[in-house]
Design a protein around this motif. Structure first.
Motif: not given
Length: 405
Positions: A185-186, A191-194, A229-233
């Motif tokens: 995730i730029p 860092d990466r989201i799994h 996935t919690g990416v936006l949080a």
């Protein structure tokens, strides 16, 4: 408690049965025949089209080759020109996808009591299956000892065994690889989201970029509705929002979001809670990225893409004013693909804002970067090529309008 579905068949002149596994709720096949390395692809295709499932007893790699051969036979069927009406083209496309899934889902493989595939050259799928189905269990209502005794008494039948379509199993394997490797995730500095199985992967990063770049109205508190996935949080926390309450009602998404926020070092800022849309209280920033297309999902992961009757979209809009602070902003991240497909009009969306007592404070747009937007062979290419994803900044109606739709 509902009993798990069972599939029954005859093998070596003996009745057999096993638990049926299907993540998308497909009922167990009514007819099952045995197939192996001697089975011809044309015969398998004919049987699958007639509604007969094939239980594979041969080499696992040959089963994968047969699945590929079945897919080729589906793809080479004469196709009619797509309808000129884009909405009808969408429905025809979905019907073709469902037909393809039904035929390919007719090739079955066994799983034993440990969720391993007891076939020659089969990969170790136990981790992938456990993450999707949960730990292996004895047959419902039996202890392990009772299961063993029953299996011994019933020739050829093991109540701890199960059957699954090879297509679904390969999906589990692929999803487990995504979970292991993660998605870069730029907006999170690389860092990466799994993503967990059944939780939508943030592979399309443009909507994440919108949240990473829009001006924050406040930094003390934000709600992330339908966190997945919690990416936006995590992006909001990395931007300096001191507390983020992230909600979801899917147990897989809740576990996935907690794991990702912990791995990213923002768990101290992000509280992941189970809720249908909003948590209790009000916030100066509420973010929601609902499914973009009002249509019926056919698998768990499609619930992040298809929103029957715009349930989540309208639920978010209709509840937003009651959970915003007086000067707060609701960020709705939404593609206009549904508009280009004729499934929802732009005026209907604006009318939904007005009926919910909301006003438009601003709007930020981004065009898709995924390859399908440039694939002219896609029957929905015209709609995909015109797609724009927007972050709508919404406030309560008494704030006045400062943006343009």
């Amino acid at each position: 408690m509902n009993q798990p579905p069972v599939v029954e068949w005859t093998e070596a002149d003996e009745p057999r049965s096993a638990r049926w596994r299907s993540e998308n709720g497909t009922p167990p096949p009514r007819r099952v025949v045995i197939a192996d390395d001697r089975t011809k692809a044309d015969d398998a295709y004919r049987a699958a089209c007639e509604g007969t499932a094939l239980l594979w007893r041969g080499d696992f790699h040959n089963a994968r080759q047969l699945l590929t051969a079945l897919a080729r036979r589906i793809d080479r069927r004469p196709r009619k020109a797509p309808p000129a009406d884009v909405t009808q083209a969408f429905h025809v496309h979905r019907a073709a996808q469902n037909h393809r899934a039904r035929i390919l889902g007719m090739l079955l493989v066994p799983l034993d009591a440990t969720l391993a595939v007891p076939l020659h050259r089969a990969p170790d799928v136990r981790e992938a299956c456990t993450r999707a189905y949960g730990p292996a269990e004895p047959a419902t209502g039996e202890t392990a000892g009772e299961t063993e005794a029953t299996a011994t008494a019933a020739e050829g039948t093991d109540p701890t065994a199960s059957l699954v379509s090879l297509r679904e199993l390969l999906g589990l394997i692929g999803a487990n690889e995504w979970r292991r490797k993660g998605v870069e995730i730029p907006a999170l500095g690389g860092d990466r989201i799994h993503p967990h199985y059944g939780v939508f992967s943030p592979a399309r990063g443009e909507y994440v970029d919108l949240v990473a770049e829009a001006p924050l109205p406040a930094d003390e508190l934000a709600f992330d509705i339908g966190t997945g996935t919690g990416v936006l949080a995590s992006v909001l926390a990395r931007r300096g929002v001191r507390r983020v309450v992230a909600t979801d009602q899917d147990p897989r998404a809740l576990a996935c979001a907690r794991e990702n926020t912990e791995r990213l070092g923002v768990a101290g800022q992000v509280e992941v809670v189970e809720a249908d849309l909003f948590p209790a209280g009000r916030a100066p920033l509420i973010v929601c990225n609902p499914p973009w297309v009002p249509a019926k999902p056919t698998s768990p992961v499609e619930y992040a893409v298809y929103d029957p009757g715009n349930r989540m979209l309208y639920g978010f809009l209709n509840g937003l004013a009651d959970h915003l602070t007086p000067d707060g902003e609701g960020w709705l991240i939404l593609s206009d693909l549904a508009e280009h497909l004729g499934l929802r009009t732009h005026d209907e969306l604006l009318d939904a804002f007005a009926k919910a007592g909301l006003t438009i404070l601003g709007r930020h747009d981004i065009t898709p970067r995924h390859p399908r937007a440039r694939d002219t062979s896609d029957p929905l290419h015209v709609a995909r090529a015109a797609e724009v994803t927007s972050l709508w900044r919404l406030g309560t109606a008494d704030r006045g309008t400062s943006g343009t739709p």
